[in-house]
Design an enzyme around this catalytic site. Structure first.
Site, PDB file in Angstrom:
ATOM      1  N   TYR A 283      37.725 103.698  41.399  1.00  0.00           N
ATOM      2  CA  TYR A 283      36.992 104.473  42.624  1.00  0.00           C
ATOM      3  C   TYR A 283      37.848 105.496  43.056  1.00  0.00           C
ATOM      4  O   TYR A 283      37.476 106.707  43.323  1.00  0.00           O
ATOM      5  CB  TYR A 283      36.678 103.479  43.512  1.00  0.00           C
ATOM      6  CG  TYR A 283      35.777 102.258  43.237  1.00  0.00           C
ATOM      7  CD1 TYR A 283      35.132 102.501  42.223  1.00  0.00           C
ATOM      8  CD2 TYR A 283      35.419 101.226  44.096  1.00  0.00           C
ATOM      9  CE1 TYR A 283      34.239 101.322  41.818  1.00  0.00           C
ATOM     10  CE2 TYR A 283      34.581 100.263  43.954  1.00  0.00           C
ATOM     11  CZ  TYR A 283      34.048 100.279  42.943  1.00  0.00           C
ATOM     12  OH  TYR A 283      33.180  99.262  42.379  1.00  0.00           O
TER      13      TYR A 283
ATOM     14  N   HIS B 134      26.059 104.595  38.937  1.00  0.00           N
ATOM     15  CA  HIS B 134      25.273 104.387  39.980  1.00  0.00           C
ATOM     16  C   HIS B 134      24.922 105.915  40.893  1.00  0.00           C
ATOM     17  O   HIS B 134      24.899 105.983  42.063  1.00  0.00           O
ATOM     18  CB  HIS B 134      25.713 103.584  41.109  1.00  0.00           C
ATOM     19  CG  HIS B 134      25.719 101.901  40.543  1.00  0.00           C
ATOM     20  ND1 HIS B 134      24.469 101.189  40.976  1.00  0.00           N
ATOM     21  CD2 HIS B 134      26.328 101.440  39.578  1.00  0.00           C
ATOM     22  CE1 HIS B 134      24.651  99.870  40.348  1.00  0.00           C
ATOM     23  NE2 HIS B 134      25.640  99.899  39.426  1.00  0.00           N
TER      24      HIS B 134
END
Length: 365
Positions: free
Chosen positions: A340, A72
């Site tokens: 992440y 993204h």
């Protein structure tokens, strides 16, 4: 795995110590869930799918784009608020659902993939990450996509699919033998892809529905706990996607123009699962007959070119939740949190960079 990096304290590359402190302060859940991810994904077996290896997979498929999100990468920040109507308090004691409460929200619309200047395309997965800033320092973060289900049940499946569907240089398409072999071994992915086809993409971000996909457990003030999935349903008219190829930044241009013209709104719908519904498999949809709760309205009022301290640097880690919400046993949740954290370490060391999408007042878009 659809949104990916952690909030950084500054726009320039911080020191290693600062990066580690950022991970600890902003995504402590990632450290807690790391062991669960390693165990669930084969860390103790010869396959050893670690967060680092999974992050390497993004770079293998999309190339290395220093300073950008590994997934993204292309996106634009947004801001607004969530107004609760009180109905959500029936299943969760989270203050975000208290009747009449307005919660500030910072978010980011994005397209999947790790190439920051990729051309917009109708079929590309659209993402919406949100951070709800609650009293007493609590936060609720969520990363949603415009698909009814996720395509993979486990981190290993996600990793294998990512590599199997990697485009071949020269053709721009995946190796058909590799994709066929993967799909033959993963019937759950085939079913998820078929379900996605039944809900084609809409004309843009503003009229897309966004789904959290993973299951969470909600607990109310009486101590009752139920499994929940949530969705954002647009209040804007829904229109079919264009049949023609899109302009390079067309989806983002339309979103920014719409926000310039006025607020955009979505209803938050909570779907309550039953004991027989899967809580650890994001590829399976729950029946349409399940009880739903209209919990309030999300209103977005402005688009913001990505900058330090805004959507650019927020980690939309779905395991960051307030009191009254807890993650389920879905293995994708612990994997997302751990990856992440790994991604942030790399991005921070490279110097965090800004997506090329610009807000209307800063460009001709």
């Amino acid at each position: 795995m659809e949104q990916e990096d952690l909030q950084s304290p500054a726009s320039r590359a911080p020191s290693r110590r600062a990066a580690l402190l950022g991970i600890g302060a902003v995504a402590g859940v990632g450290a807690v869930d790391l062991g669960a991810f390693l165990l669930a994904s084969g860390r103790l077996t010869p396959d050893r799918l670690t967060p680092g290896r999974l992050t390497d997979g993004f770079e293998t498929v999309f190339g290395k784009h220093a300073g950008f999100r590994r997934n993204h990468a292309k996106g634009v920040g947004v801001a607004g608020s969530f107004l609760a109507n009180g109905a959500g308090s029936a299943v969760s004691e989270a203050v975000v659902f208290e009747d009449g409460r307005t919660t500030p929200v910072t978010g980011r619309f994005s397209l999947s993939g790790g190439v920051p200047d990729v051309a917009d395309a109708t079929q590309t997965v659209r993402g919406l990450g949100l951070r709800f800033d609650l009293p007493d320092g609590e936060q609720w973060r969520t990363a949603m996509i415009n698909r009814p289900v996720f395509q993979d049940r486990t981190p290993q499946g996600f990793y294998e699919r990512m590599l199997a569907f990697k485009a071949i240089p020269g053709t721009g398409k995946p190796d058909p033998e590799k994709t066929a072999a993967f799909l033959a071994e993963h019937p759950e992915t085939v079913r998820a892809m078929e379900l996605a086809k039944q809900q084609p993409p809409t004309s843009g971000f503003a009229d897309s529905s966004f789904n959290g996909l993973n299951t969470f457990h909600f607990s109310n003030s009486s101590g009752d706990t139920v499994p929940v999935r949530w969705s954002l349903i647009p209040l804007q008219p829904v229109r079919p996607a264009a049949k023609r190829p899109l302009g390079r930044n067309e989806l983002f241009e339309k979103l920014i123009a719409a926000l310039d013209a006025g607020p955009l709104r979505w209803r938050m719908v909570l779907t309550i699962g039953r004991p027989e519904d899967p809580v650890d498999d994001a590829t399976e949809a729950w029946p349409d007959t399940r009880r739903t709760i209209d919990a309030g309205v999300l209103t977005l009022t402005s688009a913001r070119t990505e900058a330090a301290g805004e959507g650019r640097d927020i980690n939309f880690d779905p395991t960051v939740v307030p009191r009254g919400i807890t993650p389920s046993s879905d293995p994708l949740l612990s994997a997302r949190s751990a990856v992440y954290a790994q991604s942030f370490t790399r991005r921070a060391g490279e110097g965090i960079r800004t997506s090329p999408v610009k807000a209307a007042e800063e460009s001709d878009v």
